[in-house]
Design an enzyme around this catalytic site. Sequence first.
Site, PDB file in Angstrom:
ATOM      1  N   GLY A  86    -104.714  33.850  49.314  1.00 22.67           N
ATOM      2  CA  GLY A  86    -103.615  33.298  48.520  1.00 22.67           C
ATOM      3  C   GLY A  86    -103.752  31.784  48.431  1.00 22.67           C
ATOM      4  CB  ALA A  87    -103.557  29.172  46.617  1.00 25.10           C
ATOM      5  CG  ASP A  88     -99.292  27.170  50.222  1.00 19.93           C
ATOM      6  OD1 ASP A  88     -98.580  28.190  50.383  1.00 19.93           O
ATOM      7  OD2 ASP A  88    -100.041  26.718  51.100  1.00 19.93           O
ATOM      8  CD  GLU A 107    -105.629  30.870  54.771  1.00 17.22           C
ATOM      9  OE1 GLU A 107    -105.414  29.668  54.438  1.00 17.22           O
ATOM     10  OE2 GLU A 107    -104.777  31.763  54.614  1.00 17.22           O
TER      11      GLU A 107
HETATM   12  O1  DER Z   1    -101.332  29.884  54.450  1.00 21.52           O
HETATM   13  C1  DER Z   1    -102.067  30.136  53.500  1.00 21.52           C
HETATM   14  O2  DER Z   1    -103.053  29.425  53.199  1.00 21.52           O
HETATM   15  C2  DER Z   1    -101.696  31.275  52.585  1.00 21.52           C
HETATM   16  O3  DER Z   1    -102.845  31.748  51.942  1.00 21.52           O
HETATM   17  C3  DER Z   1    -100.700  30.699  51.596  1.00 21.52           C
HETATM   18  O4  DER Z   1    -101.255  29.568  51.051  1.00 21.52           O
HETATM   19  C4  DER Z   1    -100.346  31.694  50.516  1.00 21.52           C
HETATM   20  O5  DER Z   1     -99.330  32.471  51.028  1.00 21.52           O
HETATM   21  P1  DER Z   1     -98.460  33.440  50.084  1.00 21.52           P
HETATM   22  O6  DER Z   1     -99.461  34.420  49.500  1.00 21.52           O
HETATM   23  O7  DER Z   1     -97.515  34.077  51.039  1.00 21.52           O
HETATM   24  O8  DER Z   1     -97.813  32.596  49.049  1.00 21.52           O
END
Ligand code: DER
Length: 231
Positions: A86-88, A107
Site C-alpha cells: 500500500g501507500a499513504d 517494506e
Molecule cells: O505503513 C505502510 O507503509 C502501509 O503500506 C501504508 O502506507 C498503507 O496503509 P493502508 O493500505 O492501510 O492505507
Amino acid sequence: DLVEKAKKAAAFAAVDEYVKDGMTIGVGSGSTIVYAVERIVERVKAENLKLVCIPTSFQARQLIVEGGLVLSDLSRHSAIDVAIDGADEADAQLNCIKGGGACMLQEKIVAYNAKRFVVVADFRKKSETLGQQWKAGVPIEVIPLAYVPVLRKLESFGGKPVLRMAKAKAGPVVTDNGNFVVDCDFGLIQDPAALDKRIASIPGVVETGLFVNMAEKAFFGMQDGTVETRT
Ligand code: DER
C-alpha cells in the site's frame, strides 16, 4: 463503504495482473494489502498456484500464515518477483510516502529487492505532489537513543518533526525492528529524491518513508468502483 470497496478493487486488480504460478511475492503491510492477500489465497486455491511469500512486518507474516500461504524470508528467497504494497500517498511520478503503519523499513527492503514493485491504494492516496493529500508528515524510522538530536536536525531542515506516540501502548510506537518513528511535515515535497537523501544522511535515521522512483505501477480504487492505474 466506498474506501474499503476501493481498496479491495485495487488490490484484486493488482494481484490478478501480477501474480503468476511459481512466483516469490513480497507482501506489504497496512489495510489495503489485506485484500491483496485475500485474492492471492483465492487464486492459490482456485488455480493451485505454487507461491512463496516474503513478509514486510509481523502483520504481513500473520496474513501469510493465517492465509495458509508458504512463508519464507530474504535469506532463503532474495529474488522477489513482485512486491505488492500500500501507500499513504503517490505523486504523478509514482513516488510514494509510506509508513503510516510504521512498517516502511522492511517494506523498502522488500520493494528494493523485488524485480517489480506495485502499489495498491484507494482514491485518497492519488496525488500530484507528495504532501498534498497526506498531512501526517514523512514517516522516519529512528534509533531510539538518537531521536532527540534527529528531531532537532529535521527542524533545522525546515521540517516539523513529531515522535509518533502509541495508542494501544504507553509511550512511543516501537517498530517491528525495535526503533522509534518520527513523522516530519515538510509541506509540499517538490523533490522527494533530494529530501530522502538529506533525511537518510542524518546519523540515527534508519530509513525514510519516501519511496522514490521504486514503483512501476499503481492501482487506485476510485469512488465509482473503477480502478485507475498509473505507470
Ligand atoms: O505503513 C505502510 O507503509 C502501509 O503500506 C501504508 O502506507 C498503507 O496503509 P493502508 O493500505 O492501510 O492505507
